[in-house]
Enzyme design. Structure first.
Site, PDB file in Angstrom:
ATOM      1  N   ASP A 240     -49.238   6.157 -76.287  1.00 33.09           N
ATOM      2  CA  ASP A 240     -49.844   6.879 -75.178  1.00 33.09           C
ATOM      3  C   ASP A 240     -49.966   8.266 -75.599  1.00 33.09           C
ATOM      4  OD1 ASP A 240     -46.740   7.813 -75.065  1.00 33.09           O
ATOM      5  OD2 ASP A 240     -47.931   9.008 -73.646  1.00 33.09           O
TER       6      ASP A 240
ATOM      7  N   CYS B  38     -71.862   4.213 -78.729  1.00 32.67           N
ATOM      8  CA  CYS B  38     -70.920   3.927 -77.488  1.00 32.67           C
ATOM      9  C   CYS B  38     -71.558   3.219 -76.418  1.00 32.67           C
ATOM     10  CB  CYS B  38     -70.368   5.233 -76.993  1.00 32.67           C
ATOM     11  SG  CYS B  38     -69.162   4.728 -75.476  1.00 32.67           S
TER      12      CYS B  38
ATOM     13  N   CYS C 160     -72.555   6.998 -71.519  1.00 33.69           N
ATOM     14  CA  CYS C 160     -73.443   7.045 -72.921  1.00 33.69           C
ATOM     15  C   CYS C 160     -74.727   6.357 -72.469  1.00 33.69           C
ATOM     16  CB  CYS C 160     -72.797   6.434 -74.119  1.00 33.69           C
ATOM     17  SG  CYS C 160     -71.519   7.740 -74.590  1.00 33.69           S
TER      18      CYS C 160
ATOM     19  N   HIS D 223     -65.648   8.730 -70.815  1.00 36.96           N
ATOM     20  CA  HIS D 223     -66.245   8.440 -72.319  1.00 36.96           C
ATOM     21  C   HIS D 223     -65.173   8.519 -73.208  1.00 36.96           C
ATOM     22  CE1 HIS D 223     -68.341   8.423 -75.908  1.00 36.96           C
ATOM     23  NE2 HIS D 223     -67.552   9.423 -76.370  1.00 36.96           N
TER      24      HIS D 223
END
Lengths: 371, 371
Positions: free
Chosen positions: A265, A303, A308, A334
């Site tokens: 994480d 992407c 995107c 994103h």
């Protein structure tokens, strides 16, 4: 479980809130929200597990309120898995006047100065109230580099605390009638390989369903982080998940996985997004830079995220220049997708035994420049 | 076109970016974004037209950049209709050292103090560059209540400016080869009924495809706003849209529509959302209030928006208390949906000739309490 020549493993983590493919990256949802993302957006992004911070939720809105409202999943309307940390790391990094004794950590809230005592039992109790899928034991976090005697003392205390936390948690989980909630132990030992091994061996006695490696990636060289992770994972039972806490940069993820890590994480993708740092398949894009004023390309031409697909770099740059909330929303979306995609690519590389190559590729793309 | 006994009209506005049912409410997207909403969210909410501010876009990122990048629709990736104001209102309310002459308004940017001159031609030129579906002429905005001679002078100047703006715009639109872009005139006259009528009559000579009522809802009593709107709309050609600028509160929308208004815009739903004021079918919910700490109901049990379907008031309250960006996202989403829903209900009430009753109902729900 599928292993790569590096020692990296592919597997599945079955939680009460879904099956998660590992290795997995967990976006950080500090105060029961991943900053600037709705839960709908997280689902769209395919996040199967997020992390929430016990310290923050304990102080605000309070774990008893969340318990009363049906637990953290119900409170935040999140149907997939949640891992909660113990609160210890934030106590050590955010709060004031902290004092560590064998009993626990006494500290003052960074919000209002109120005094609190976080003990291993209390950290477990809070997380039982939150009802996260995975709870973490309270460990002693020390500053690094640490003198050996300080690291030794922290390992000793971490083990004692783990023992108390385990006992309390198992009783509590039984009372809750919810044995599906897991509690992971945390291996400490600073940057001393033998202390890391010793800490791991001691924790193994408590038979945790999973183990974390704590106190790393706090300033030491990346190679040392990897070495410590490898020392620990080599001792851990193969069938149980291993979680390296608080990592990492995109170019580092594969390295940790190559050391047998399954879970990670980091606030980096979300925090960097809010600071206009975007990750792309071609490296970092510091979107406030004047060079993007007329750039009609998407953030990342490779992407497939909804940002995107729709918006240009020129528009993102404008939103950041204007200080618009929408900038944080789009950039965070994103960047989280980017991290989840990297993990997907890593898992795929592992399937073909190509992790080492992929790790080199990641380093070439991202190792230069700011985090 | 379908009319209600009150004089309210239902109609359709056909723009190059879609057909819009009127009466319509336009969410405000100041700097090419409706604050805290993505364009995907706006589409989900069913917004068919939004407003963007010429003043803000002229200063940042600049209309020439937007022109170069294909116009405002392409720049912000918004496929539906856009109305841009003239920039005049923001010059009068935000900028410093403004000086009005027959030529135009000289002002200093609120961003960096740079000096600019906004003329009727310039306002038209900027909007031609932005390529909005509907452009507005530059008018002279005066403080109210205004002495009669000041209001008279503003009407005179507004007409002169409208004449210049119309000429410039029509030539420019022809050069652009985009005759589909409309320009609306703006009726001024403060709170003097005869000046309002005079202003309307003068503007009618320029044959605008639509007319706005400006300089209202700036502090005068609501009844007076309605009266002035009615004076103006009674003179306007029936087949052309009428736009009352900068309104209004939920309980006022039906009143304006009953005076023959077709289009409205207001920052209220979005700004109130960011300040934790939520609109519901049962009145306002000031979500930071302690009474919502344990409230497990959605913001509005009668709302079908994605926020109300998923989250509780208790969660929203927590997000606001914690200062989370997600609070603004969820609250804005709901409030915009609320305004669009109210408009849908108004249009339906009109179909059945029930607008007057519905206006009373709205007043009963929202007239008490803060905006």
């Amino acid at each position: 479980m599928h292993t790569d020549p590096t020692g990296a493993r592919r597997g599945k983590l079955t939680t009460p809130h879904g099956v998660i493919e590992t290795p997995v990256f967990m976006p950080v949802g500090t105060a029961a929200t991943v900053k600037a993302l709705t839960q709908d957006a997280l689902e769209e992004l395919g996040a199967g597990i997020i992390l929430a911070n016990t310290y923050h939720l304990y102080l605000r809105p309070g774990h008893e309120l969340i318990r009363k409202l049906g637990g953290l999943h119900a409170f935040m309307a999140w149907r997939k898995a949640i891992l909660t940390d113990s609160g210890g790391y934030q106590v050590f990094s955010l709060s004031e006047l902290r004092k560590v004794t064998d009993e626990g950590v006494r500290f003052r809230s960074h919000l209002n100065g109120s005094e609190h005592l976080l003990t291993p039992e209390k950290a477990a109790e809070i997380q039982l109230a939150l009802g996260s899928d995975i709870a973490m034991v309270l460990d002693e976090c020390i500053e690094t580099p640490a003198p050996r005697n300080v690291a030794e003392a922290a390992v000793r205390r971490t083990t004692e605390w783990a023992s108390r936390a385990r006992k309390f948690f198992l009783q509590g989980a039984q009372r809750n009638g919810d044995p599906a909630q897991w509690q992971f132990g945390i291996v400490q030992g600073a940057t001393f390989a033998d202390l890391r091994r010793e800490s791991a061996r001691q924790l193994l006695e408590f038979d945790f369903p999973g183990y974390a490696v704590g106190g790393l990636a706090v300033g030491e060289p990346h190679e040392l982080t990897c070495e410590m992770a490898a020392e620990v994972t080599s001792l851990l039972p193969e069938e149980r998940p291993r979680y390296l806490m608080g990592v990492g940069r995109p170019e580092q993820l594969a390295d940790y996985i190559a050391r047998g890590i399954d879970m990670m994480d980091c606030v980096l993708p979300t925090r960097a997004a809010r600071h206009a740092c975007l990750y792309t398949s071609e490296g970092r894009v510091l979107i406030k830079n004047a060079r993007y004023i007329e750039d009609q390309r998407p953030i990342d031409p490779n992407c497939g995220c909804s940002v995107c697909k729709r918006y240009t770099r020129a528009y993102l740059r404008h939103l950041f220049a204007a200080g618009e909330i929408t900038a944080a929303i789009l950039a965070t979306h994103h960047n989280v997708r980017f991290y989840l995609d990297i993990m997907g690519q890593i898992r795929e590389a592992m399937t073909f035994g190509h992790l080492a190559n992929f790790a080199l590729e990641l380093r070439a793309r991202y190792a230069a420049g700011p985090a």
